[in-house]
Design a protein around this motif. Structure first.
Motif, short mmCIF file in Angstrom:
data_model
loop_
_atom_site.label_atom_id
_atom_site.label_comp_id
_atom_site.label_asym_id
_atom_site.label_seq_id
_atom_site.Cartn_x
_atom_site.Cartn_y
_atom_site.Cartn_z
N LEU A 82 0.82 -1.21 0.00
CA LEU A 82 0.00 0.00 0.00
C LEU A 82 0.86 1.26 0.00
CD1 LEU A 82 -2.78 -1.19 2.45
CD2 LEU A 82 -3.02 -0.78 -0.01
N LEU A 83 1.96 1.24 0.72
CA LEU A 83 2.89 2.38 0.69
C LEU A 83 3.51 2.55 -0.69
CD1 LEU A 83 4.62 2.12 4.17
CD2 LEU A 83 3.34 4.07 3.29
N LEU A 84 3.85 1.44 -1.33
CA LEU A 84 4.40 1.49 -2.68
C LEU A 84 3.38 2.08 -3.65
CD1 LEU A 84 6.74 0.85 -4.61
CD2 LEU A 84 5.77 -1.44 -4.86
N LEU A 85 2.14 1.64 -3.55
CA LEU A 85 1.08 2.20 -4.39
C LEU A 85 0.96 3.70 -4.15
CD1 LEU A 85 -1.40 2.06 -6.27
CD2 LEU A 85 -2.76 1.47 -4.25
N TYR A 86 0.95 4.11 -2.90
CA TYR A 86 0.85 5.53 -2.58
C TYR A 86 1.99 6.32 -3.21
CZ TYR A 86 1.12 9.93 -0.15
OH TYR A 86 1.22 11.28 0.11
N LYS A 87 3.21 5.83 -3.07
CA LYS A 87 4.38 6.55 -3.61
C LYS A 87 4.33 6.64 -5.12
CE LYS A 87 7.33 5.41 0.30
NZ LYS A 87 8.40 4.57 0.83
N ARG A 88 3.90 5.57 -5.77
CA ARG A 88 3.78 5.59 -7.24
C ARG A 88 2.74 6.60 -7.68
NH1 ARG A 88 3.91 -0.86 -8.57
NH2 ARG A 88 6.17 -1.12 -8.43
N GLN A 89 1.58 6.57 -7.03
CA GLN A 89 0.52 7.50 -7.39
C GLN A 89 0.89 8.93 -7.06
OE1 GLN A 89 -1.10 5.00 -9.44
NE2 GLN A 89 -2.36 6.81 -9.22
N LEU A 90 1.60 9.14 -5.96
CA LEU A 90 2.04 10.48 -5.60
C LEU A 90 2.96 11.05 -6.69
CD1 LEU A 90 2.04 12.75 -3.50
CD2 LEU A 90 4.03 11.64 -2.45
N ALA A 91 3.86 10.23 -7.20
CA ALA A 91 4.76 10.68 -8.28
C ALA A 91 3.96 11.05 -9.52
CB ALA A 91 5.78 9.59 -8.60
N VAL A 92 2.95 10.26 -9.84
CA VAL A 92 2.09 10.55 -11.00
C VAL A 92 1.39 11.88 -10.82
CG1 VAL A 92 0.00 9.84 -12.23
CG2 VAL A 92 1.76 8.15 -11.69
N TYR A 93 0.80 12.09 -9.65
CA TYR A 93 0.00 13.30 -9.43
C TYR A 93 0.86 14.53 -9.19
CZ TYR A 93 -4.08 10.34 -9.45
OH TYR A 93 -5.06 9.46 -9.83
N GLN A 94 2.10 14.35 -8.77
CA GLN A 94 3.00 15.49 -8.66
C GLN A 94 3.40 16.00 -10.04
OE1 GLN A 94 6.02 13.84 -6.06
NE2 GLN A 94 5.17 14.91 -4.28
N GLU A 95 3.50 15.09 -11.00
CA GLU A 95 3.81 15.48 -12.38
C GLU A 95 2.60 15.98 -13.14
OE1 GLU A 95 5.96 12.64 -14.69
OE2 GLU A 95 7.33 12.16 -13.05
N ASP A 96 1.43 15.45 -12.80
CA ASP A 96 0.21 15.78 -13.53
C ASP A 96 -0.86 16.26 -12.56
OD1 ASP A 96 -1.84 16.01 -15.34
OD2 ASP A 96 -1.91 13.90 -15.88
N GLY A 97 -0.74 17.52 -12.17
CA GLY A 97 -1.68 18.10 -11.21
C GLY A 97 -3.10 18.18 -11.73
#
Length: 140
Positions: A82-97
């Motif tokens: 779940l932490l890995l999923l969060y980190k991956r999604q955070l990277a996506v949303y930091q690039e694509d606000g």
């Protein structure tokens, strides 16, 4: 006529009394629960609750969400995933606000504008996973 999302979940049609529903899992259930605006909004609201009450560390927010959804603490493997999923999604949303804003705009309830958009969107994805696990939606 029952609502289409309930039909996809094998809900009784209410023409006859059902004393107990059968345990079921259909492929359409996952599709509905991951994409129907009602469930996306529920995941967003759940993520908002976790951000507001879970503490400053994301690990604590995820553990709280897991406990609320499944009434038990996650084991180390579950928490790591779940932490890995969060980190991956955070990277996506930091690039694509813009994508993060679109996700958080789903539904009619208002989101807390004080929460960081990227963190809220990433945790919404984790909340959606928690709300869609068999252990959450199926009664043993």
């Amino acid at each position: 006529v029952p609502p289409p999302n309930m039909a996809a979940m094998d809900a009784p049609n209410r023409e006859i009394c059902m004393l107990r529903r059968q345990r079921t899992s259909t492929p359409l259930m996952a599709l509905v629960m991951l994409n129907d605006p009602t469930y996306v909004e529920a995941a967003r609201a759940f993520a908002q609750h976790l951000l507001l009450t879970g503490g400053p560390k994301m690990e604590d927010c995820i553990v709280l969400g897991f406990e609320l959804a499944m009434s038990r603490r996650p084991n180390s493997v579950e928490l790591a995933e779940l932490l890995l999923l969060y980190k991956r999604q955070l990277a996506v949303y930091q690039e694509d606000g813009e994508s993060a804003q679109k996700l958080l705009a789903v539904g009619e309830s208002q989101r807390d504008p004080d929460l960081p958009v990227d963190r809220h969107a990433a945790l919404t994805c984790v909340a959606s996973v928690l709300l869609n696990l068999d252990e959450t939606i199926s009664k043993e």
